[in-house]
Every structure is written in C-alpha cells, then in structure tokens.
Design a protein around this motif. Structure first.
Motif, PDB file in Angstrom:
ATOM      1  N   SER A 193      18.249  45.462  21.898  1.00  0.00           N
ATOM      2  CA  SER A 193      18.389  45.765  23.325  1.00  0.00           C
ATOM      3  C   SER A 193      19.157  47.062  23.565  1.00  0.00           C
ATOM      4  N   GLY A 194      19.616  47.704  22.479  1.00  0.00           N
ATOM      5  CA  GLY A 194      20.323  48.972  22.607  1.00  0.00           C
ATOM      6  C   GLY A 194      21.827  48.870  22.496  1.00  0.00           C
ATOM      7  N   VAL A 195      22.344  47.651  22.280  1.00  0.00           N
ATOM      8  CA  VAL A 195      23.785  47.448  22.129  1.00  0.00           C
ATOM      9  C   VAL A 195      24.104  47.532  20.638  1.00  0.00           C
ATOM     10  N   THR A 196      24.855  48.550  20.220  1.00  0.00           N
ATOM     11  CA  THR A 196      25.056  48.769  18.792  1.00  0.00           C
ATOM     12  C   THR A 196      26.518  48.864  18.358  1.00  0.00           C
ATOM     13  N   SER A 197      27.416  49.250  19.243  1.00  0.00           N
ATOM     14  CA  SER A 197      28.816  49.381  18.830  1.00  0.00           C
ATOM     15  C   SER A 197      29.448  48.005  18.679  1.00  0.00           C
ATOM     16  N   VAL A 198      30.449  47.893  17.800  1.00  0.00           N
ATOM     17  CA  VAL A 198      31.071  46.591  17.554  1.00  0.00           C
ATOM     18  C   VAL A 198      31.740  46.066  18.827  1.00  0.00           C
ATOM     19  N   ARG A 199      32.316  46.944  19.609  1.00  0.00           N
ATOM     20  CA  ARG A 199      32.965  46.501  20.854  1.00  0.00           C
ATOM     21  C   ARG A 199      31.932  45.962  21.847  1.00  0.00           C
ATOM     22  N   ALA A 200      30.810  46.662  21.962  1.00  0.00           N
ATOM     23  CA  ALA A 200      29.772  46.222  22.902  1.00  0.00           C
ATOM     24  C   ALA A 200      29.125  44.921  22.428  1.00  0.00           C
ATOM     25  N   ILE A 201      28.948  44.795  21.111  1.00  0.00           N
ATOM     26  CA  ILE A 201      28.379  43.549  20.569  1.00  0.00           C
ATOM     27  C   ILE A 201      29.325  42.392  20.835  1.00  0.00           C
ATOM     28  N   ALA A 202      30.626  42.623  20.666  1.00  0.00           N
ATOM     29  CA  ALA A 202      31.622  41.579  20.947  1.00  0.00           C
ATOM     30  C   ALA A 202      31.526  41.133  22.400  1.00  0.00           C
ATOM     31  N   GLU A 203      31.394  42.093  23.300  1.00  0.00           N
ATOM     32  CA  GLU A 203      31.305  41.776  24.731  1.00  0.00           C
ATOM     33  C   GLU A 203      30.050  40.964  25.029  1.00  0.00           C
ATOM     34  N   GLU A 204      28.945  41.315  24.361  1.00  0.00           N
ATOM     35  CA  GLU A 204      27.694  40.595  24.603  1.00  0.00           C
ATOM     36  C   GLU A 204      27.743  39.176  24.042  1.00  0.00           C
ATOM     37  N   LEU A 205      28.344  39.002  22.872  1.00  0.00           N
ATOM     38  CA  LEU A 205      28.507  37.656  22.307  1.00  0.00           C
ATOM     39  C   LEU A 205      29.354  36.788  23.232  1.00  0.00           C
ATOM     40  N   ASN A 206      30.399  37.370  23.777  1.00  0.00           N
ATOM     41  CA  ASN A 206      31.244  36.624  24.718  1.00  0.00           C
ATOM     42  C   ASN A 206      30.472  36.290  25.991  1.00  0.00           C
ATOM     43  N   ARG A 207      29.645  37.226  26.449  1.00  0.00           N
ATOM     44  CA  ARG A 207      28.863  36.989  27.664  1.00  0.00           C
ATOM     45  C   ARG A 207      27.885  35.829  27.462  1.00  0.00           C
ATOM     46  N   GLN A 208      27.336  35.721  26.245  1.00  0.00           N
ATOM     47  CA  GLN A 208      26.382  34.661  25.949  1.00  0.00           C
ATOM     48  C   GLN A 208      27.065  33.324  25.666  1.00  0.00           C
ATOM     49  N   GLY A 209      28.406  33.323  25.633  1.00  0.00           N
ATOM     50  CA  GLY A 209      29.134  32.079  25.422  1.00  0.00           C
ATOM     51  C   GLY A 209      29.159  31.607  23.983  1.00  0.00           C
ATOM     52  N   ILE A 210      28.984  32.528  23.044  1.00  0.00           N
ATOM     53  CA  ILE A 210      29.008  32.175  21.620  1.00  0.00           C
ATOM     54  C   ILE A 210      30.433  32.304  21.113  1.00  0.00           C
ATOM     55  N   ASN A 211      30.967  31.233  20.553  1.00  0.00           N
ATOM     56  CA  ASN A 211      32.346  31.228  20.089  1.00  0.00           C
ATOM     57  C   ASN A 211      32.530  32.073  18.836  1.00  0.00           C
ATOM     58  N   ALA A 212      33.693  32.678  18.714  1.00  0.00           N
ATOM     59  CA  ALA A 212      34.063  33.403  17.505  1.00  0.00           C
ATOM     60  C   ALA A 212      34.327  32.401  16.378  1.00  0.00           C
ATOM     61  N   PRO A 213      34.395  32.858  15.108  1.00  0.00           N
ATOM     62  CA  PRO A 213      34.550  31.934  13.978  1.00  0.00           C
ATOM     63  C   PRO A 213      35.691  30.950  14.125  1.00  0.00           C
ATOM     64  N   ARG A 214      36.828  31.378  14.692  1.00  0.00           N
ATOM     65  CA  ARG A 214      37.962  30.465  14.855  1.00  0.00           C
ATOM     66  C   ARG A 214      38.099  29.982  16.295  1.00  0.00           C
ATOM     67  N   GLY A 215      37.004  30.055  17.040  1.00  0.00           N
ATOM     68  CA  GLY A 215      37.039  29.649  18.437  1.00  0.00           C
ATOM     69  C   GLY A 215      37.504  30.802  19.311  1.00  0.00           C
ATOM     70  N   GLY A 216      37.382  30.618  20.611  1.00  0.00           N
ATOM     71  CA  GLY A 216      37.824  31.667  21.520  1.00  0.00           C
ATOM     72  C   GLY A 216      36.836  32.813  21.602  1.00  0.00           C
ATOM     73  N   VAL A 217      37.337  33.987  21.954  1.00  0.00           N
ATOM     74  CA  VAL A 217      36.472  35.134  22.220  1.00  0.00           C
ATOM     75  C   VAL A 217      36.330  36.019  20.988  1.00  0.00           C
ATOM     76  N   TRP A 218      35.270  36.838  21.023  1.00  0.00           N
ATOM     77  CA  TRP A 218      35.022  37.808  19.957  1.00  0.00           C
ATOM     78  C   TRP A 218      35.820  39.081  20.215  1.00  0.00           C
TER      79      TRP A 218
END
Length: 234
Positions: A193-218
C-alpha cells in the motif's frame, strides 16, 4: 462444487501457529484447491492474527461485510481456523453469509449444515475443556506427591531476565519466528500500500488493532526486529 464469488478468511494464533500445522500458506493452498485452482472467483483475502477463542475479530467482520455486499460466500480452510468459540460460531452461521469450509465440503447449506457446524464446534470446545481439566488434576496430584513444578531458570529466561538454558532460549526464538511468519501476509499488504518505513508500519499495525509481541502498541524498534525475521520479499 464451488461456484460463485468468494472471500477468504485466514487466521493464525499469536503463539500456536507452528503447533497447529496450518499456517497462512497452507490455508491459502487449501482455499485454492477448494476453488479448483482459481477456476472460481476469489475476490479478496482477509488475514487475522488472533486466538481462536476471541470473539472480537475486526478482520472477520470486514470479511463478512465484504461477502454480504457482493453476495458471495466466506471460505475458510478449516473449521478450527475460524473459531473455537461456540457462541461466535452460532452467530456466524445464523448470518446472511454462506460459510464454506474446505475440510468439510460435504456439509450441506441451510439449517442442517448450520446444525452440524454448531455441534462440531461444541464437541471441540468440550474436548479442550476436558484436556484442561485433566492437566490441572494431574498437576495437582503431582504437587500433592511433593513434585516441584516448573523450571525457575527457564521461567526467568522467558521473561528475559537472564540467559537461562538453551531449551528456554530456543523456545523464545521459535515463538518469535512463528509470530513473524504469522504477520508476513499483513506486513506484505502494508508495504504494497506504499507504507514502508518502520515508524509508519508500526502506526498501521496499531491502527489495525494488532498487538505487539509483548502486548500493547507497536514501536519502530519492535517493527525493525520483526522485519529482520522475515524474508526480504515480505
């Protein structure tokens, strides 16, 4: 025989994907085989990384809505890839969307099919409960005999507080690799979709509601570790 338009729903657990023996690619293959190698139309694919017991499934809701809008069917590789929550299954089979399971091609549509699916899920839920009960009883009996339960070194290693033994470290790495592979399809979609930076990917994962490995946000650091575990093409 499969016919018409289909929306596929693929699910992997956070920590049980490897043990299930049915990862994302295997589910895709099962769906493709069911659809006769692409003879029938697969309109879209939705991937969810969530426990089979959870009833809050944003990707499942999207897949159902998509199927309903186009008058299509929701195809799932295996019944246990959809849910082990009987109440959720009952609500799904009573919806206006036809559910198709690649491992249950002979289940008929309509009331009889809905009844059979619900009964099968109930039996699976009962078996999970019985296994849990037997495990608790066995541990209680062992404790009563004076057996020490658990491994302090291994437990601390799993919390990241000391090196621990090789088995514990291997388990940590295995779980991390399993989770990374479970997220491979989602990361690939985000990048496309054009999102390539690690910061932008983190934001998109959080937007989709996908938990980080230890829970909480990416955070960017966690995304960077995840990307290092995936093949370059992901």
């Amino acid at each position: 025989m499969a016919e018409g338009k289909f929306i596929s729903y693929l699910r992997v657990s956070k920590d049980k994907q490897g043990r299930s023996g049915l990862g994302i690619e295997a589910q895709r293959a099962a769906v493709s085989n069911y659809l006769n190698g692409g003879k029938w139309t697969l309109v879209a694919e939705y991937i969810e990384v969530e426990s089979g017991r959870r009833s809050d499934r944003p990707k499942l809701a999207e897949a159902l809505a998509h199927a309903k809008v186009i008058g299509g069917k929701l195809v799932i590789a295996k019944l246990d890839r959809l849910t082990r929550n009987v109440d959720l299954l009952r609500s799904l089979v009573s919806s206006d969307v036809d559910l198709v399971f690649c491992d249950l091609p002979s289940v008929p549509p309509g009331p009889m099919g809905r009844f059979l699916l619900t009964q099968m899920a109930a039996v699976a839920e009962l078996e999970v409960g019985l296994i849990g009960q037997r495990t608790k009883e066995a541990l209680a009996a062992a404790k009563a005999r004076g057996v020490k339960l658990g491994n302090p070194n291994g437990a601390r290693a799993l919390r990241g507080k000391q090196t621990g033994n090789a088995e514990a470290i291997a388990k940590i790495r295995e779980k991390a690799a399993q989770r990374a592979m479970g997220l491979q399809g989602i990361i690939g979609g985000i990048r496309k979709s054009g999102v390539t930076s690690v910061r932008a990917i983190a934001e998109e994962l959080n937007r989709q509601g996908i938990n980080a490995p230890r829970g909480g946000v990416w955070h960017p650091t966690a995304v960077s570790r995840l990307l290092n575990r995936l093949p370059p093409s992901a």
